[in-house]
Scaffold this motif. Structure first.
Motif, short mmCIF file in Angstrom:
data_model
loop_
_atom_site.label_atom_id
_atom_site.label_comp_id
_atom_site.label_asym_id
_atom_site.label_seq_id
_atom_site.Cartn_x
_atom_site.Cartn_y
_atom_site.Cartn_z
N PRO A 106 0.93 -1.28 0.05
CA PRO A 106 0.11 0.17 0.08
C PRO A 106 1.09 1.34 -0.12
O PRO A 106 1.88 1.44 0.74
N TYR A 160 1.01 5.62 0.08
CA TYR A 160 0.16 7.03 0.22
C TYR A 160 1.19 8.01 0.03
O TYR A 160 1.99 7.93 1.00
N GLU A 216 4.24 8.52 -1.68
CA GLU A 216 5.54 7.46 -1.45
C GLU A 216 6.18 7.79 -2.80
O GLU A 216 6.97 6.72 -3.04
N GLY A 268 -6.92 5.01 3.82
CA GLY A 268 -6.34 4.48 4.69
C GLY A 268 -5.65 3.23 4.39
O GLY A 268 -5.83 2.38 3.62
N ASP A 308 5.33 -2.42 3.73
CA ASP A 308 5.13 -1.01 3.63
C ASP A 308 6.02 -0.56 2.40
O ASP A 308 7.03 -0.99 2.25
N GLN A 320 10.69 0.19 5.26
CA GLN A 320 10.99 0.05 6.87
C GLN A 320 11.09 -1.58 7.16
O GLN A 320 11.63 -1.90 8.20
N LYS A 362 6.48 7.31 19.49
CA LYS A 362 5.94 6.27 18.92
C LYS A 362 6.60 4.81 19.15
O LYS A 362 5.54 4.22 19.36
N1 UDP Z 1 -0.42 4.29 4.06
C1 UDP Z 1 -1.39 3.96 3.16
N2 UDP Z 1 -2.75 4.92 3.17
C2 UDP Z 1 -2.53 5.67 4.26
C3 UDP Z 1 -1.66 5.87 5.10
C4 UDP Z 1 -0.46 5.18 5.19
O1 UDP Z 1 -1.50 3.36 2.20
O2 UDP Z 1 -3.62 6.59 4.41
C5 UDP Z 1 0.79 3.24 3.71
C6 UDP Z 1 1.92 3.92 3.59
O3 UDP Z 1 2.37 4.56 2.38
C7 UDP Z 1 3.11 3.03 3.94
C8 UDP Z 1 2.05 2.08 4.93
O4 UDP Z 1 0.96 2.54 4.63
O5 UDP Z 1 3.49 2.07 2.79
C9 UDP Z 1 2.65 2.41 6.43
O6 UDP Z 1 2.62 3.74 6.75
P1 UDP Z 1 3.72 4.68 7.51
O7 UDP Z 1 5.05 3.96 6.95
O8 UDP Z 1 3.41 6.00 7.36
O9 UDP Z 1 3.51 4.24 8.63
P2 UDP Z 1 4.39 4.18 10.05
O10 UDP Z 1 5.62 3.18 9.58
O11 UDP Z 1 5.06 5.42 10.25
O12 UDP Z 1 3.72 3.47 11.22
#
Ligand code: UDP
Ligand code: MG
Length: 340
Positions: A8, A10, A12, A71, A92, A96, A130
Motif C-alpha cells: 500500500p 500513500y 510515496e 487508509g 510497507d 522500513q 512512537k
Molecule cells: N499508507 C496508506 N494509506 C494511508 C496511510 C499510509 O496506504 O492513508 C501506507 C504508507 O504509504 C506505507 C504504509 O501504509 O506504505 C505504512 O505507513 P507509514 O510508514 O506512514 O506508517 P509507520 O511506519 O510510520 O507506522
C-alpha cells in the motif's frame, strides 16, 4: 510457486523507485511466476506516475489506484483482493521492512507454516513517543482482546493462500488486518528483524490516525470495555452490604441523624442496580456488534478420509436395483478408481 507482493502506498513518490528495485531483486528466485502489486491509496503527489514508470521498467509491477484516500488497512485489503499468488508477501512502501527477509520467510513456509510474520526486534529512526505508544498499544490490546495477537508485529508478513482467503471472507469495515490473521488461525510463526528508518518522506500515521487505528483494533477484537459496568456493579453491591451492616449497627446504637440510614442505603443500592443494568445492556450491545460482523464461524485446516462418492440415496432406483445406497456408492467409487 506463484508469489504476489502487495504494497500500500500513500504519497510515496520518492520511495517507489527504490522499493521496486529492492523488491525485484528480492523476488529474483521466483521471478518467472511473481507479481508486485502497488496500491496507490489516493495519493496527492506523483505516486501514480511513479507506479506507471515502475511498470514500464519492470513488467512484473502492477498498479492499482484507489479513487480516494481510504487508509492503510483498506489499501492493503484492495491489494490482497487483487493478488492471485499461492503465497502473498506484504510490506510497507517506505522500506522500513526489509524485502531481503523474503527467502527466510519462504523457507519457514516450506516447513508448513501458513503465516510468517515479521517481529520487530528493534525500531530504528522512530521517535521515543512512537515506540512508547506502540509498546503500550500491543500490551493493552493483548490484555483486552480474546484473540492472541502477536506483539510488536505489523502487517509485514508472508501468508499462504488459504489463510488469506480466510481473512478475505471477513466482511468487517473497520479492518485490523494483523489481528484478523491471528483470529483466522492456522500455523503461525514470527521471524525477528530490525525495523529500519524510512528511506524517504514522512510517516503517514499522525497521532490522529494512530488513535483511530488503535480504537479499531481494540473495539474490533474485544467487547471487554462494555463489560466493565457489570464488574463495577459487583463491587458496588459488596460495598452496599458492608454499608448496610454499618448503617444498622449505627441505628441500633442510636447515634444517627434521622433519615441518614435510609438515604445512604438507597443511594448505594440503586447505584449498584444502575451499574448492573448498564452492564446487561453492554453485554447485549457487545453481542449485537460481534454478530453484525458476520465473520465465518470456522475455517477448515485439514481433513482426512474422503466424502462418500455419492450422497446416500434411498430413492426408487436404489431400491429397485436391490442393493443398498451405500453399496452402490462404494461400487461407483471403485469404478471411478479403476477408470482413473
Ligand atoms: N499508507 C496508506 N494509506 C494511508 C496511510 C499510509 O496506504 O492513508 C501506507 C504508507 O504509504 C506505507 C504504509 O501504509 O506504505 C505504512 O505507513 P507509514 O510508514 O506512514 O506508517 P509507520 O511506519 O510510520 O507506522
Ligand atoms: Mg513506515
Amino acid at each position: 510457486m506463484h508469489l504476489s507482493v502487495v504494497v500500500p502506498c500513500y504519497n510515496e513518490e520518492e520511495s517507489i523507485p527504490l522499493l521496486v528495485d529492492r523488491l525485484v531483486q528480492a523476488i529474483e528466485p521466483w521471478k518467472e511466476r511473481a507479481e508486485i502489486i502497488l496500491v496507490d491509496d489516493g495519493s496527492s503527489d506523483e505516486t501514480w506516475a511513479a507506479m506507471e514508470a515502475a511498470h514500464k521498467r519492470h513488467p512484473v509491477v502492477r498498479g492499482i489506484r484507489l479513487s480516494a484516500n481510504r487508509g492503510h488497512q483498506i489499501a492493503l485489503t484492495a491489494g490482497l483482493e487483487a493478488a492471485t499468488g499461492a503465497r502473498i508477501f506484504m510490506l510497507d512502501a517506505d522500506l522500513q521492512d526489509p524485502p531481503e527477509i523474503l527467502p527466510d520467510m519462504m523457507m519457514m513456509m516450506d516447513r508448513g507454516y501458513d503465516v510468517v510474520y515479521g517481529r520487530r526486534a528493534e525500531r530504528q529512526g522512530e521517535t521515543r513517543f512512537k515506540k512508547a505508544t506502540a509498546f503500550l498499544f500491543y500490551r493493552t490490546l493483548n490484555a483486552l482482546s480474546d484473540v492472541d495477537i502477536p506483539k510488536d508485529t505489523g502487517d509485514f508478513r508472508l501468508v499462504s493462500r488459504r489463510s488469506l482467503d480466510a481473512v478475505l471472507q471477513m466482511p468487517e469495515r473497520a479492518r485490523f488486518i494483523r489481528g484478523m490473521f491471528a483470529w483466522a488461525g492456522f500455523h503461525q510463526i514470527g521471524l525477528e528483524y530490525v525495523r529500519e528508518a524510512r528511506v524517504a518522506g514522512e510517516t503517514k500515521y499522525p497521532l490522529k490516525a494512530m488513535l483511530r487505528f488503535a480504537t479499531d483494533a481494540l473495539t474490533g477484537f474485544s467487547t471487554k470495555p462494555l463489560k466493565i459496568a457489570t464488574r463495577l456493579s459487583f463491587v458496588s453491591l459488596l460495598v452496599t452490604v458492608f454499608m448496610a451492616i454499618y448503617v444498622f449497627g449505627s441505628l441500633i446504637l442510636f447515634n444517627t441523624v434521622a433519615g441518614w440510614a435510609s438515604v445512604l442505603l438507597a443511594i448505594s443500592f440503586f447505584s449498584a442496580i444502575q451499574l448492573l443494568t448498564l452492564g446487561i445492556l453492554g453485554e447485549y450491545v457487545g453481542r449485537l456488534y460481534m454478530e453484525s460482523k458476520q465473520r465465518p464461524l470456522y475455517f477448515q485446516s485439514q481433513e482426512t478420509g474422503q466424502p462418500m462418492a455419492h450422497p446416500v440415496d434411498f430413492g426408487p432406483e436404489a431400491r429397485d436395483s436391490g442393493r443398498s445406497a451405500t453399496q452402490s456408492a462404494a461400487r461407483t467409487a471403485a469404478e471411478q478408481k479403476e477408470a482413473s
